[in-house]
Design a protein around this motif. Structure first.
Motif, mmCIF file in Angstrom:
data_model
loop_
_atom_site.group_PDB
_atom_site.id
_atom_site.type_symbol
_atom_site.label_atom_id
_atom_site.label_comp_id
_atom_site.label_asym_id
_atom_site.label_seq_id
_atom_site.Cartn_x
_atom_site.Cartn_y
_atom_site.Cartn_z
ATOM 1 N N PRO A 14 0.808 -1.218 0.000
ATOM 2 C CA PRO A 14 0.000 0.000 0.000
ATOM 3 C C PRO A 14 0.844 1.271 0.000
ATOM 4 C CG PRO A 14 -0.173 -1.127 2.106
ATOM 5 C CD PRO A 14 0.502 -2.072 1.163
ATOM 6 N N HIS A 15 2.052 1.204 0.542
ATOM 7 C CA HIS A 15 2.950 2.355 0.493
ATOM 8 C C HIS A 15 3.278 2.693 -0.962
ATOM 9 C CE1 HIS A 15 6.943 4.325 2.043
ATOM 10 N NE2 HIS A 15 6.187 5.157 1.377
ATOM 11 N N ILE A 16 3.600 1.674 -1.749
ATOM 12 C CA ILE A 16 3.868 1.891 -3.172
ATOM 13 C C ILE A 16 2.639 2.459 -3.867
ATOM 14 C CG2 ILE A 16 4.271 0.687 -5.358
ATOM 15 C CD1 ILE A 16 6.129 -1.223 -3.796
ATOM 16 N N VAL A 17 1.486 1.883 -3.586
ATOM 17 C CA VAL A 17 0.249 2.334 -4.225
ATOM 18 C C VAL A 17 -0.031 3.799 -3.890
ATOM 19 C CG1 VAL A 17 -2.265 2.039 -4.253
ATOM 20 C CG2 VAL A 17 -0.760 0.034 -4.395
ATOM 21 N N ALA A 18 0.153 4.171 -2.633
ATOM 22 C CA ALA A 18 -0.075 5.562 -2.228
ATOM 23 C C ALA A 18 0.839 6.503 -2.996
ATOM 24 C CB ALA A 18 0.148 5.714 -0.730
ATOM 25 N N ARG A 19 2.084 6.106 -3.196
ATOM 26 C CA ARG A 19 3.021 6.958 -3.932
ATOM 27 C C ARG A 19 2.708 6.965 -5.424
ATOM 28 N NH1 ARG A 19 7.237 9.131 -1.130
ATOM 29 N NH2 ARG A 19 7.405 8.420 1.043
ATOM 30 N N GLU A 20 2.251 5.855 -5.963
ATOM 31 C CA GLU A 20 1.811 5.829 -7.356
ATOM 32 C C GLU A 20 0.675 6.821 -7.580
ATOM 33 O OE1 GLU A 20 2.710 4.214 -10.142
ATOM 34 O OE2 GLU A 20 4.246 2.836 -9.387
ATOM 35 N N LEU A 21 -0.164 6.981 -6.577
ATOM 36 C CA LEU A 21 -1.319 7.876 -6.667
ATOM 37 C C LEU A 21 -0.980 9.312 -6.290
ATOM 38 C CD1 LEU A 21 -3.943 5.475 -5.058
ATOM 39 C CD2 LEU A 21 -3.783 6.107 -7.477
ATOM 40 N N GLY A 22 0.230 9.540 -5.821
ATOM 41 C CA GLY A 22 0.635 10.883 -5.426
ATOM 42 C C GLY A 22 -0.079 11.396 -4.193
ATOM 43 N N VAL A 191 8.051 3.244 -6.653
ATOM 44 C CA VAL A 191 8.635 2.125 -5.915
ATOM 45 C C VAL A 191 9.965 2.545 -5.306
ATOM 46 C CG1 VAL A 191 9.533 -0.228 -6.104
ATOM 47 C CG2 VAL A 191 7.455 0.426 -7.346
ATOM 48 N N GLN A 192 10.773 3.230 -6.094
ATOM 49 C CA GLN A 192 12.052 3.723 -5.588
ATOM 50 C C GLN A 192 11.841 4.664 -4.400
ATOM 51 O OE1 GLN A 192 15.486 3.277 -6.752
ATOM 52 N NE2 GLN A 192 14.509 1.434 -7.551
ATOM 53 N N GLY A 199 13.859 3.227 4.197
ATOM 54 C CA GLY A 199 15.252 2.983 4.534
ATOM 55 C C GLY A 199 15.762 1.639 4.099
ATOM 56 N N LEU A 200 15.256 1.169 2.961
ATOM 57 C CA LEU A 200 15.611 -0.163 2.498
ATOM 58 C C LEU A 200 16.708 -0.132 1.458
ATOM 59 C CD1 LEU A 200 12.002 -1.551 2.068
ATOM 60 C CD2 LEU A 200 13.600 -2.122 3.880
ATOM 61 N N GLY A 201 17.596 -1.117 1.583
ATOM 62 C CA GLY A 201 18.569 -1.340 0.538
ATOM 63 C C GLY A 201 18.036 -2.434 -0.337
ATOM 64 N N GLY A 202 18.610 -3.630 -0.202
ATOM 65 C CA GLY A 202 18.131 -4.744 -0.997
ATOM 66 C C GLY A 202 17.339 -5.751 -0.189
ATOM 67 N N LYS A 203 17.563 -5.752 1.147
ATOM 68 C CA LYS A 203 16.924 -6.782 1.969
ATOM 69 C C LYS A 203 15.636 -6.267 2.586
ATOM 70 C CE LYS A 203 21.227 -9.157 3.140
ATOM 71 N NZ LYS A 203 22.099 -9.632 4.239
ATOM 72 N N GLN A 204 14.695 -7.175 2.719
ATOM 73 C CA GLN A 204 13.433 -6.824 3.332
ATOM 74 C C GLN A 204 12.997 -7.931 4.291
ATOM 75 O OE1 GLN A 204 10.438 -5.244 0.706
ATOM 76 N NE2 GLN A 204 11.935 -4.948 -0.901
#
Length: 207
Positions: A14-22, A191-192, A199-204
């Motif tokens: 949902p974080h990605i979706v929120a940013r996709e929607l601005g 997404v970026q 605060g993510l690099g490659g690991k989640q």
């Protein structure tokens, strides 16, 4: 609105979706072990389920479960076309895919994040996940996203869950279309931005 999240957990979807929607959305990080938020709240008072995500709406209501949250956000901002219209077969297909990711992939990762899980169970879960990913590989070989040409909330969810593979030593190299999907989605500006904000690099981590 405020999104309660844990870095790299399923709340990333949902974080990605929120940013996709601005959307102008506030983030509040949750310590899932202590059940406390970064702002100092008792998270169980916000979401008695104790896990993320939770979305606090402007009217004070709290919505939980990632698949519900992403559809709610998409329906509030239909111009972005992150979800087909309600009542259509295309929307049913979206819900079908969200359900598949949730039950067949997301929950199958859970034992792999538990260090107490016996090795035979871990191997069985990995084999099960590869079998389930094989079906998605067929789809992504034919089209760039799960439902066709357009990015939807289902793609945000698949990207989030599949990013856990590296953290549990799940080898998905046999799925080139899936790998290409992960790289393609991972390059989207929204997404970026979401990854950077958490605060993510490659690991989640899963939750």
């Amino acid at each position: 609105m405020k999104l309660y999240y844990s870095p790299g957990a399923c709340s990333l979807s949902p974080h990605i979706v929120a940013r996709e929607l601005g959307l102008d959305i506030t983030l509040d990080k949750v310590d899932l072990k202590a059940r406390r938020t970064q702002s100092g709240e008792d998270y169980l008072q916000i979401n008695p389920k104790g896990y993320v995500p939770a979305l606090e709406l402007d009217n004070g209501q709290v919505l939980t479960e990632g698949t519900a949250i992403v559809q709610y956000l998409a329906d509030r901002h239909t111009g972005a076309k992150l979800a087909p219209a309600n009542g259509t077969i295309e929307r049913a297909r979206l819900q079908e895919m969200l359900g598949y990711i949730s039950t067949e992939l997301h929950k199958s990762y859970s034992p792999l994040f538990n260090p107490a899980t016996p090795e035979p169970v871990r191997e069985e879960r990995k084999a099960y996940l590869r079998k389930r990913y094989a079906l998605l590989e067929q789809t992504l070989t034919q089209q760039p996203h799960l439902l066709g040409d357009d990015f939807t909330v289902a793609d945000a969810y698949l990207f989030t869950v599949t990013n856990w593979a590296g953290g549990v030593d799940l080898d998905l190299s046999e799925f080139p279309a899936l790998q290409a999907f992960q790289q393609r989605v991972g390059q989207r500006p929204a997404v970026q931005a979401a990854l950077a904000a958490e605060g993510l690099g490659g690991k989640q981590q899963a939750a």
